[in-house]
Design an enzyme around this catalytic site. Structure first.
Site, PDB file in Angstrom:
ATOM      1  CE  LYS A  37      -2.363  -0.761   3.689  1.00  0.00           C
ATOM      2  NZ  LYS A  37      -1.718  -2.049   4.031  1.00  0.00           N
ATOM      3  CE  LYS A  85      -0.068   3.470   7.549  1.00  0.00           C
ATOM      4  NZ  LYS A  85      -0.292   2.436   6.526  1.00  0.00           N
ATOM      5  CG  ASP A  96       4.005   2.167   6.200  1.00  0.00           C
ATOM      6  OD1 ASP A  96       5.018   1.612   5.729  1.00  0.00           O
ATOM      7  OD2 ASP A  96       2.993   1.547   6.549  1.00  0.00           O
ATOM      8  CD  GLU A 100      -0.027   3.473   3.264  1.00  0.00           C
ATOM      9  OE1 GLU A 100       0.302   2.349   3.692  1.00  0.00           O
ATOM     10  OE2 GLU A 100       0.789   4.386   3.046  1.00  0.00           O
TER      11      GLU A 100
END
Length: 236
Positions: A17, A39, A56, A117
């Site tokens: 992702k 995020k 991430d 995300e």
């Protein structure tokens, strides 16, 4: 209505992702001057520059074109790499949809496009009552599904697409990411999903043995997501 962003989810955890989200940000930046990745909940932190942050989140920030306060692009950062509701409980915290929506609202004022995300798959729990799907519904953004190409992906992808549509959301497209380079009948699996997902394939990510490189991923945006490329280039 003008394009304002999308929600990226996956068929499972570890399906790429973040790689796809970063690639989407790079692609969107060709059409929009201010793009930023969000995020909402990151679980599992590393130390960098004296601060604890999720890898991430670092990848999304590197692919964004504007810098924003860390409390907005990652409002909830949890130390342990667990499901959000478990990671939050370990530190005595409760994560709710309302606080994440509030952060997104502020972020929208700082960027033209906000890519959100998710964590794990579609229905990962946030707390005892809410899931990441509830956040996606609250944001009402078009959804991009990242399909990790490995054995079992057909079932996971079709069920995820069914759940997304059951929430009344638009599955704007999907990305096939090669997470198992030895997968049997990879192309046949992709073709099966092209026939059954009823959403456009935005791109196929090949296996990257040297590590993920978002800039090397080629994606085709839905036409409605493209805006003012010529005027953006003239302004640069």
């Amino acid at each position: 209505m003008a394009f304002e962003g999308c929600f990226v989810t996956g068929t499972d955890t570890g399906v790429g992702k973040t790689l796809v989200s970063a690639a989407l940000l790079h692609t969107l930046a060709r059409h929009h001057p201010r793009v930023v990745g969000m995020k909402p909940v990151a679980a599992g932190l590393v130390q960098q520059g004296g601060a604890w942050v999720a890898e991430d989140v670092l990848a999304l920030r590197a692919a964004s074109t504007v810098a924003v306060p860390p409390g907005l692009d990652n409002p909830v950062a949890l130390p342990e790499p667990l499901s959000p509701h478990l990671a939050a409980a370990r530190v005595g915290r409760r994560v709710g949809v309302a606080e994440l929506v509030a952060a997104h609202r502020e972020l929208r004022s700082l960027a033209d496009v906000v890519l959100v995300e998710g964590s794990g798959g579609w229905r990962v729990p946030l707390n005892e009552d809410e899931t990441l799907a509830d956040l996606a519904v609250a944001l009402a953004l078009p959804v991009v599904l990242v399909v990790g190409l490995r054995l079992g992906c057909l079932n996971h992808a079709l069920l995820s697409a069914e759940a997304i549509r059951a929430e009344g959301l638009h599955l704007a497209g999907w990305v096939a990411n090669t997470v198992d380079p030895a997968m049997a009948c990879r192309d046949e699996n992709i073709q099966t999903l092209r026939q059954r997902l009823a959403a456009p394939l935005l791109g196929t990510v090949p296996w990257q043995p040297q590590g993920p490189d978002a800039r090397a991923v080629l994606l085709e945006l839905p036409s409605a997501w493209k805006h003012g490329k010529e005027s953006h280039e003239l302004a640069e």
